[in-house]
Structure formats: C-alpha cells, structure tokens
Design a protein around this motif. Sequence first.
Motif, PDB file in Angstrom:
ATOM      1  N   CYS A 632       1.539  -5.630  -4.210  1.00  0.00           N
ATOM      2  CA  CYS A 632       2.337  -5.357  -5.409  1.00  0.00           C
ATOM      3  C   CYS A 632       1.568  -4.485  -6.386  1.00  0.00           C
ATOM      4  O   CYS A 632       2.135  -3.580  -7.019  1.00  0.00           O
ATOM      5  N   ASN A 635       1.377  -0.931  -5.081  1.00  0.00           N
ATOM      6  CA  ASN A 635       2.675  -0.264  -5.052  1.00  0.00           C
ATOM      7  C   ASN A 635       3.005   0.403  -6.389  1.00  0.00           C
ATOM      8  O   ASN A 635       3.943   1.183  -6.479  1.00  0.00           O
ATOM      9  N   LEU A 722       7.919  -3.296   0.335  1.00  0.00           N
ATOM     10  CA  LEU A 722       8.165  -3.036  -1.083  1.00  0.00           C
ATOM     11  C   LEU A 722       8.790  -1.659  -1.296  1.00  0.00           C
ATOM     12  O   LEU A 722       9.637  -1.472  -2.184  1.00  0.00           O
ATOM     13  N   ILE A 725      12.638  -1.466  -0.966  1.00  0.00           N
ATOM     14  CA  ILE A 725      13.486  -2.088  -1.993  1.00  0.00           C
ATOM     15  C   ILE A 725      13.931  -1.001  -2.972  1.00  0.00           C
ATOM     16  O   ILE A 725      13.088  -0.275  -3.523  1.00  0.00           O
ATOM     17  N   TYR A 730      14.956  -2.702  -9.820  1.00  0.00           N
ATOM     18  CA  TYR A 730      13.915  -2.975 -10.823  1.00  0.00           C
ATOM     19  C   TYR A 730      14.324  -2.409 -12.191  1.00  0.00           C
ATOM     20  O   TYR A 730      14.094  -3.042 -13.233  1.00  0.00           O
ATOM     21  N   ARG A 743      10.968 -10.123 -12.210  1.00  0.00           N
ATOM     22  CA  ARG A 743      11.311  -9.062 -11.247  1.00  0.00           C
ATOM     23  C   ARG A 743      10.725  -9.367  -9.871  1.00  0.00           C
ATOM     24  O   ARG A 743      11.374  -9.146  -8.847  1.00  0.00           O
ATOM     25  N   PHE A 744       9.485  -9.890  -9.885  1.00  0.00           N
ATOM     26  CA  PHE A 744       8.878 -10.237  -8.598  1.00  0.00           C
ATOM     27  C   PHE A 744       9.625 -11.389  -7.949  1.00  0.00           C
ATOM     28  O   PHE A 744       9.903 -11.364  -6.740  1.00  0.00           O
ATOM     29  N   SER A 748      11.445  -8.668  -5.659  1.00  0.00           N
ATOM     30  CA  SER A 748      10.401  -8.367  -4.659  1.00  0.00           C
ATOM     31  C   SER A 748      10.301  -9.468  -3.609  1.00  0.00           C
ATOM     32  O   SER A 748      10.318  -9.180  -2.394  1.00  0.00           O
ATOM     33  N   LEU A 752      11.149  -9.190   0.434  1.00  0.00           N
ATOM     34  CA  LEU A 752      10.028  -9.211   1.395  1.00  0.00           C
ATOM     35  C   LEU A 752      10.119 -10.360   2.390  1.00  0.00           C
ATOM     36  O   LEU A 752       9.161 -10.614   3.109  1.00  0.00           O
TER      37      LEU A 752
END
Length: 841
Positions: A632, A635, A722, A725, A730, A743-744, A748, A752
Amino acid sequence: MGCGRHFLFAGMFPVKPQPGLPCVLRIIFYATLFIFLSREPVQAEKVTLNFWAVSGSFMDVEMFNRLAKDFEAKSGIAVRVTPLGWGNFNTKYLTAMAAGVPPDVGITNLGAPVDYGKVGGVIDLLEAFPEEMAIEKERFYPNLLDGFTFRGHLFGLPASLTTLALFYRTDIFHKLGIKPPETWSELDEAIRMLEAAGYRYGFGWTRGDGWALDIYSQPYGISSLDYNQQGDPVVNWLNPVFQSAVSRAIRLWYLHDLGDRNLQGARHVALFKLDQPGNALPLMIDLSFIYNVIPLLAPELEGKWDILPWPRADDGVPYNIVGGTAYVIFRKSKYQKESFEWLKYLNSLEAQQSMVLDHNRRGEDSTFFVSGIKTMWASENASFWQRPELKNCERIHEIMAGVMDSLHLKQPVLGGGEAGGLIDPSLDRMGASALNELSHLASAHRMTRWEMIQAFARGEFSEDHKKLIEKTDQVVREQLAKIAAPAQAILDREDANYDRQYGDILNRLPMIEQQKDFLFWMELLAGIILLLAIMTVCLYPGFRKNRVSYLFIAPPLVSTLIFLVIPASVAVYLSLTDYMPVLPLATAPWVGWSHYLSVIMDGSIIKSLQKTLFYVAGMLPIQILISLILACLLNNPLCGQRYWRFLFFAPMVTSVVSISLIFFALFQGARYGWINALFLKLGLIDDVITFLDDGKTFLPCVIALAIWHGLAFNIIVFLAGLQQIPEQLYEAAEVDGAGWFQRFRHISFPGLQPQIFFTLVVGMIWAFQVFEPIYMLGGGAGEAGTKFGPDDAGLTLVPLVYQTGFEYFKMGKASAIAYILFAFIFVLTLFQVKTLKRERS
C-alpha cells in the motif's frame, strides 16, 4: 476381388489401405537407422576410474589430480576426479547407488563405509583381494580399521585423519604459573586458573556431539553403544561410568563461557592471538590440523604458543578420538581391481608424503595431514620429516607420532545412527538446563554469567557451585534414563531386521539384480502408453489431421509422464515397502501400511507437525500483513520510489543460502553477533543471547528469516492487485470524507481478496515445505549426520523426511512421511478453497 481392394493373408480379410501404417513403419525404420549410425566404432577400451572426492577445499581436488597423473604414468590407468561437498555427499552417493551408476572409488566420512557396505553398496576388501589385503592391513594402525569392519567384513580404508589437540599460549601460562595440562585434572585446574584471571578457554570440534562422548568414557573401557559377549547390541547410557563421562562433557561445554558453538578453526585463532583478559583464549581445544594455520594468521605469536595432545584420564588408558575421511570401492564398479590399485597407490609412502607436502604449502589453508600408515611415523621415515619445507611441522609431528597408537575408530553398531539421533537432542537439553541454572545463580547474585564463572574459579560461592554441579549431574542421569530404553529398542529392532531382511542378501545380489522390479514395469507401461498414443495419431485420420498440434503438446505431456507420474507412482510403492536405497528395488520387502501406522504411533510425525504448524502460524500471517502494508505504501507516490522498490524486492533474487549466512551472523550467540553486539552496546542485556543454540529461540529465528525473504513475492502480488482497483473509487470515498484507514478497509482490502487468498494458499504450501533455512541455521551436515537446530527444534516435516531417508536410509518410511505431508497440504488447501467459495456465495 480386383476392384481396388487389397487382401491380407492371401485374400482372407479384405481391408482398406491404411495410409498411417507406412508412417509408423517409417518412424521405426528411421529410429533404428539413427541408433545404428550413432554408435561409435568399437575400440580398445582405456580404463578410466571415476573417483569422487569429498572435500571442503578445491586444493584437495588439485592434489588428487596431480596424484592421478602420476598414477597414470606408472600404471596406465586414468583417474577422473570429481569433487563433492561435505554438505551433500551422502545424498549424491545414495542417489548414484540407487540408480546403479556410482563411481568406482570414493571418499566418504568415517561412518559411511559400513553404512554402505553392510547392504552391498561397497565391496568387502578382505573378500575381493584376500592376498593383497593381508599385506595392506599390516601397514595400518589396527585400531583404525575397526571403524570400517562389520561382522568380519572390511569395507574401507583410512584416508585423511584428524584428532583433538590442545593449543595454549606459553607466555600467558608462564605469567599465571599454569602447568600445561597433560591429564584431565590438570586441564580442569588450568581452566580454573585462567578464568580466575579473567581469561576464557575455547572448545571447538566435537563440542555438543553425541558421537564423540566415547572420548570421556572409553578410557575406562565403556562405549556409548557396543556389543556384548553374545554379540547383541547394548546401550550403556545407564552405566554410572558413562553417565559420569557425559556429566564431564556437559561441564566442559556449558559451565564455562565458550560463546557460540560454531566458534572454531580460524575464528578460534583470531581470539587465540589476543592478550587482554575477557576476550583472549589462551587455551583452545580444537582440530589438530589447525596447527599450520596459527603461524599464518598470528605470526606475532612466534615462540609464544605450543600444542599438546588431548589430556589422558587420570586413572584410565590413553584414548584419542578420530575424525576424517575414508576410501571405498563401490560394488557396481566395472574396474574393481584397477580401483584397488588406485587405493594402494594413494596409501603408498610416496603418495602419503606428497599429500603431507601439499597440505603444508597451501598458505592460509594449510593443514597438517595425519596419515594412518605406520611407515609415515616410523624411524626409517625420519629423513622425510627433516626436510626444510617441513621445519614448521616438527612439533606437530612429534605430538602426533606419540598419539597414533591411542587413536581409535570404534566398530559401528547396527542402528547406531538412529539411536544417536536420540542422544544429540538430549545433550542439548542437558546443556540448556545447565546454562539456565548458571544464569539463575548469576541473577540471584546480581552478576552476569561470566562474572559468576570467574567467582566460582576464585573459590567464591562454593556451595552454589557444588549445587550447580549436583543439579547438572542429576539432569544428565534423568535425561539418559529417558532415552536409554527407546535407544535399546532401536538397536534390537535394527539388529533383528538386518538378520531377517539382509542376512544372506549379499550372496544373492547377482540373482536379484536380474529380476524385474516395479520401476521397470512402470517404465514399460509408460513406453506402451506412448507407443499406443503415437500409433493412434498415425493410424486414425481424425487424429492424424491434428498431428502438428499433438507434436507441440507432446513434450510437456511426455515430461509429465516421465518426471512426475512415474516417480510419484514409484514413491507410493516405496512407502509400502522397506526399501534400502543402496540395494536394488527388487529386494525391497512388502510391508503394506506399516510405515504409515508406525510414523503416527511413534509420535515422530506428530512432533514434526507441531513444529511445522508453529512455523506456519508464526510466519505466514505476519508476512502477509507486512507485505500488505508495504504494498500500500509503495502504491502511492513516494520520494525515491525506485530505491524503495529495489530495497524490498532484493530478497526475491537472493538465494536462501546467502540470506541464511547473513541471518546466521545476525543471530550468532556471541559478543560479536550483530544483535548481541547491539544489545550489549545499548546495555539492554548483560549476557549474550544464544539465539541459535536455544531450542526456544531457534525456530523464531528461522521465522524471521522466512518473513524477510518472502516479502518481495507477496508485495508484487499485492501491488498488481492494488493497481487493478479503479482510482475513481478512492476519489469518491475521499469526497465523502473517508480517511485512509476507511479507504483501505472498504476499498483496498475487499479488492485484494483474490490476492490475499492466493498468497495464503501458496505461502502455506511453501511454509510446509521449509528446509533450507533450517538446514543452514541449524548447523548443516556434521560428523554424525545433519543437525536441525538444538534439541531438533527445527525438525519440521521436510527435514524429518530428509533425516529418515538420507540419514537413517529408510526410504520407505521417508516416502510415507512425504505422502502424509502431501495429504495434509491437499486437505488444508481444499478447505481454504471451499471456505473462500462459501464466503463469496
């Protein structure tokens, strides 16, 4: 009848022309023609021996190549030298013997000649060359040949030998008024006086090794494992003399501040040359051959050090332990007579002198070559030792000449290797108990362990010291009592099994080798399947029109059949037999499901499974979590993003062996171990932490290595996920006021799920098959087999397979364990797949 029809067998069966039949015939014709034309013309065969040399130095290979040229010039027999490393020589020899293609002559460790010979892997020299061996035997010290003798058969000859020696600083001993130790009591007193003055002592080779315990008991006529007068194997671990010997070993190894167990050789010399108390080792016990290394690594010590043999027992007979290598001739050799001539040459006075000179001129790799030939040490060979280039060997020659009669190689006992597998972990437990007791006493007096040892040496806290010794002796007795009965059961079982399965097998080997075994029938079946497939494609038009496609898919299908289906089928068969890899497969007796039942009933696989599950549970979740966090971060736009990606991906392209060496230095249980040095510098610890020598911390160290090594693969998988997506998700969440964690959590992490499941399944499969890190950090191959950490702390399932198959030669049982492991992984993976499907539905 004449309307274009053809008749087979004089017109009895009318059939249509088969255009595929000529195709098959053409394939057979061209294949036969190719084989015939590719044959080389028959010429007079020149004898070339294949000689496999187990060695830790390429200089040994160069030495044997020079000797081979001299031998060829004298005899006309060529020798091809192939080097083998100490870490895998046993595996390669077993594989070669199982395949029926071993070398003609080989170098092994001292235990392998009997291990191979008792089941027909190498020849009995007395039987094959009775007249020559009657002469050759007289050239060797008789105590050395006992180690290669089994029930009257002689399966090997000594090659290069070594033994224990004491190296001491004469200047420091003189300053402290210490008498150079020649007896055990003098050794104890020398160590006490050194420690009282703030000096440590070092113990290298044989430290912590169960096979070497005889050096403490044989002076009194007691061996760890032996045969009684009736010829039955016996375990002497309950004998008070042997228990006292083990107690002495534990006190020497663990009740002094010896540091890391791997501190020996050149590392010892680096501390040997120091002068300051606390760091210097004015006394070290190690291999005799490092005598030549000291003047090269520590030239400033000239005239300040000396060597002594291993001290004798105060009231026992002189006894010195032996390490080294041996020569064997393999039974499958086509040139046994020529191979014996090569061995005779290697053991000739000329060749032995050449080896001494070669070992002495290797610079920093110089060693002192110890020969088992009497004439090398006889007075008539004195002129050789007086040569100018051997002037530096005068003292070591004097010492070794005085102990050659006391060097002993003990006759092996059936099942001794497996029984020895019980005493090594037991020694680790004894040592851990002694060390913990010493630590508790030190803490009670607000001291470090080293300060406590110094206080004991000065005569302080005598009652505590006495209790420490008594506690250590008690633990020794308790541990030996726990393993004596299982060890005796192993010896009795192996002795009975040998007489039942292999009693007369050596006499029947020529007949057995003519029989067709299971592998032959599997190969024949595979050949028939391939032939039928080819004929089907050639004869039937429906298949023939796609022959180009079949041609492209043929290589992977054929490879799968040959390299996967056949080996897997044979492995299943092996698990149902008691197969000995040295012998032909046709000799393997059928035992059915007994291996599967025995590994479950004896608890060995349960213990290994528990350790494997601990490893998986400790490694996999942490590795996935860290990988996910780093993916993360990577990214997102970062300063120096390429640098960070290189840093995290570097472990992926680094070998496990290289990483293991780095982590070995990191976790080394000595003051110069990276973590210990840091913690001592920061004042976080008073005594070093023996990470790799403690059964409680060994596997966590392996877990730490595995987590770091596997990060790169998981990060790549997560980064790919990632980047799939949509960014709009986001952006919309950010507009709605969602923070980074929300958000994660809601974008995310759900996105995942496939990648997390993939890394979980693949990671679990890899984790269950862990071997290399445990092998490297655990100590690798030793004199008496591979070590997988202290107290077998790293003996997970794959190391158990390796130990059972390649250390104990029980390939049938090892195959059964491997298939139990396969079944467990298969069921676990199936459960994970079904769980994921259920969650998705």
